[in-house]
Design a protein around this motif. Structure first.
Motif, PDB file in Angstrom:
ATOM      1  N   GLU A  42     -57.026  12.988 -81.715  1.00 41.91           N
ATOM      2  CA  GLU A  42     -55.852  13.192 -80.862  1.00 41.91           C
ATOM      3  C   GLU A  42     -56.195  12.956 -79.391  1.00 41.91           C
ATOM      4  N   ASP A  43     -57.357  13.481 -78.961  1.00 40.33           N
ATOM      5  CA  ASP A  43     -57.792  13.280 -77.575  1.00 40.33           C
ATOM      6  C   ASP A  43     -58.004  11.795 -77.277  1.00 40.33           C
ATOM      7  N   LEU A  44     -58.595  11.068 -78.233  1.00 39.41           N
ATOM      8  CA  LEU A  44     -58.837   9.641 -78.053  1.00 39.41           C
ATOM      9  C   LEU A  44     -57.518   8.881 -77.970  1.00 39.41           C
ATOM     10  N   GLU A  45     -56.558   9.236 -78.807  1.00 39.63           N
ATOM     11  CA  GLU A  45     -55.250   8.570 -78.763  1.00 39.63           C
ATOM     12  C   GLU A  45     -54.561   8.799 -77.418  1.00 39.63           C
ATOM     13  N   ILE A  46     -54.640  10.009 -76.897  1.00 39.90           N
ATOM     14  CA  ILE A  46     -54.055  10.303 -75.582  1.00 39.90           C
ATOM     15  C   ILE A  46     -54.752   9.486 -74.499  1.00 39.90           C
ATOM     16  N   LEU A  47     -56.085   9.422 -74.578  1.00 38.04           N
ATOM     17  CA  LEU A  47     -56.845   8.645 -73.599  1.00 38.04           C
ATOM     18  C   LEU A  47     -56.469   7.169 -73.650  1.00 38.04           C
ATOM     19  N   LEU A  48     -56.373   6.608 -74.853  1.00 36.72           N
ATOM     20  CA  LEU A  48     -56.023   5.193 -74.984  1.00 36.72           C
ATOM     21  C   LEU A  48     -54.590   4.916 -74.530  1.00 36.72           C
ATOM     22  N   LYS A  49     -53.682   5.843 -74.783  1.00 38.04           N
ATOM     23  CA  LYS A  49     -52.307   5.673 -74.296  1.00 38.04           C
ATOM     24  C   LYS A  49     -52.264   5.661 -72.773  1.00 38.04           C
ATOM     25  N   SER A  50     -53.171   6.398 -72.138  1.00 39.81           N
ATOM     26  CA  SER A  50     -53.212   6.411 -70.676  1.00 39.81           C
ATOM     27  C   SER A  50     -53.759   5.092 -70.126  1.00 39.81           C
ATOM     28  N   LYS A  51     -54.386   4.298 -70.972  1.00 40.63           N
ATOM     29  CA  LYS A  51     -54.941   2.986 -70.583  1.00 40.63           C
ATOM     30  C   LYS A  51     -54.068   1.850 -71.105  1.00 40.63           C
ATOM     31  N   ASP A  52     -52.818   2.146 -71.426  1.00 37.82           N
ATOM     32  CA  ASP A  52     -51.907   1.179 -72.036  1.00 37.82           C
ATOM     33  C   ASP A  52     -51.786  -0.109 -71.219  1.00 37.82           C
ATOM     34  N   GLN A  53     -51.666   0.010 -69.916  1.00 35.99           N
ATOM     35  CA  GLN A  53     -51.515  -1.185 -69.065  1.00 35.99           C
ATOM     36  C   GLN A  53     -52.725  -2.104 -69.208  1.00 35.99           C
ATOM     37  N   GLU A  54     -53.917  -1.521 -69.188  1.00 34.27           N
ATOM     38  CA  GLU A  54     -55.130  -2.324 -69.302  1.00 34.27           C
ATOM     39  C   GLU A  54     -55.272  -2.930 -70.698  1.00 34.27           C
ATOM     40  N   LEU A  55     -54.968  -2.150 -71.733  1.00 34.44           N
ATOM     41  CA  LEU A  55     -55.144  -2.640 -73.098  1.00 34.44           C
ATOM     42  C   LEU A  55     -54.179  -3.769 -73.446  1.00 34.44           C
ATOM     43  N   LYS A  56     -53.040  -3.840 -72.757  1.00 31.82           N
ATOM     44  CA  LYS A  56     -52.084  -4.935 -72.974  1.00 31.82           C
ATOM     45  C   LYS A  56     -52.312  -6.099 -72.019  1.00 31.82           C
ATOM     46  N   ASP A  57     -53.231  -5.952 -71.095  1.00 35.60           N
ATOM     47  CA  ASP A  57     -53.506  -6.972 -70.091  1.00 35.60           C
ATOM     48  C   ASP A  57     -54.308  -8.122 -70.729  1.00 35.60           C
ATOM     49  N   PRO A  58     -53.827  -9.346 -70.652  1.00 36.86           N
ATOM     50  CA  PRO A  58     -54.572 -10.461 -71.255  1.00 36.86           C
ATOM     51  C   PRO A  58     -55.924 -10.719 -70.591  1.00 36.86           C
ATOM     52  N   TRP A  59     -56.133 -10.194 -69.400  1.00 40.50           N
ATOM     53  CA  TRP A  59     -57.422 -10.353 -68.718  1.00 40.50           C
ATOM     54  C   TRP A  59     -58.462  -9.364 -69.240  1.00 40.50           C
ATOM     55  N   CYS A  60     -58.029  -8.352 -69.959  1.00 42.13           N
ATOM     56  CA  CYS A  60     -58.953  -7.374 -70.541  1.00 42.13           C
ATOM     57  C   CYS A  60     -59.516  -7.963 -71.830  1.00 42.13           C
ATOM     58  N   LEU A  61     -60.789  -8.277 -71.823  1.00 41.57           N
ATOM     59  CA  LEU A  61     -61.407  -8.925 -72.985  1.00 41.57           C
ATOM     60  C   LEU A  61     -61.639  -7.957 -74.136  1.00 41.57           C
ATOM     61  N   VAL A  62     -62.068  -6.763 -73.805  1.00 40.50           N
ATOM     62  CA  VAL A  62     -62.433  -5.769 -74.812  1.00 40.50           C
ATOM     63  C   VAL A  62     -62.586  -4.436 -74.100  1.00 40.50           C
ATOM     64  N   TYR A  63     -62.628  -3.359 -74.860  1.00 42.13           N
ATOM     65  CA  TYR A  63     -62.950  -2.092 -74.227  1.00 42.13           C
ATOM     66  C   TYR A  63     -64.266  -1.576 -74.778  1.00 42.13           C
ATOM     67  N   SER A  64     -65.006  -0.920 -73.907  1.00 41.50           N
ATOM     68  CA  SER A  64     -66.295  -0.346 -74.233  1.00 41.50           C
ATOM     69  C   SER A  64     -66.115   1.150 -74.367  1.00 41.50           C
ATOM     70  N   TRP A  65     -66.530   1.697 -75.494  1.00 41.89           N
ATOM     71  CA  TRP A  65     -66.346   3.112 -75.786  1.00 41.89           C
ATOM     72  C   TRP A  65     -67.644   3.844 -75.521  1.00 41.89           C
ATOM     73  N   ILE A  66     -67.620   4.779 -74.576  1.00 39.91           N
ATOM     74  CA  ILE A  66     -68.807   5.552 -74.218  1.00 39.91           C
ATOM     75  C   ILE A  66     -68.642   6.960 -74.754  1.00 39.91           C
ATOM     76  N   MET A  67     -69.617   7.410 -75.533  1.00 42.55           N
ATOM     77  CA  MET A  67     -69.531   8.740 -76.118  1.00 42.55           C
ATOM     78  C   MET A  67     -70.463   9.747 -75.462  1.00 42.55           C
ATOM     79  N   ASN A  68     -71.386   9.302 -74.644  1.00 43.46           N
ATOM     80  CA  ASN A  68     -72.294  10.286 -74.022  1.00 43.46           C
ATOM     81  C   ASN A  68     -72.543   9.958 -72.593  1.00 43.46           C
TER      82      ASN A  68
END
Length: 68
Positions: A42-68
């Motif tokens: 649930e926390d991850l989904e909220i975080l990703l929704k807050s990055k919606d603009q970037e995740l839909k941006d065609p200039w964003c190649l990929v996202y890097s997930w940092i856990m620590n």
């Protein structure tokens, strides 16, 4: 190919000029994220929704997930 450096300012990478990698940090203060912990998904989904603009941006190649 060149990209904007990781952890660049949002105002810079959203200028639609250079590809970039979005960093998604799931670390909580002083903790290493536990993907099996209650509420993690649930926390991850909220975080990703807050990055919606970037995740839909065609200039964003990929996202890097940092856990620590």
């Amino acid at each position: 190919m060149n990209t904007i450096a990781n952890w660049s300012d949002k105002n810079i990478y959203l200028q639609d000029r250079t590809p970039y990698v979005l960093t998604v940090n799931t670390k909580r203060t002083g903790e290493i994220a536990d993907p099996y912990a209650t509420g993690f998904q649930e926390d991850l989904e909220i975080l990703l929704k807050s990055k919606d603009q970037e995740l839909k941006d065609p200039w964003c190649l990929v996202y890097s997930w940092i856990m620590n």
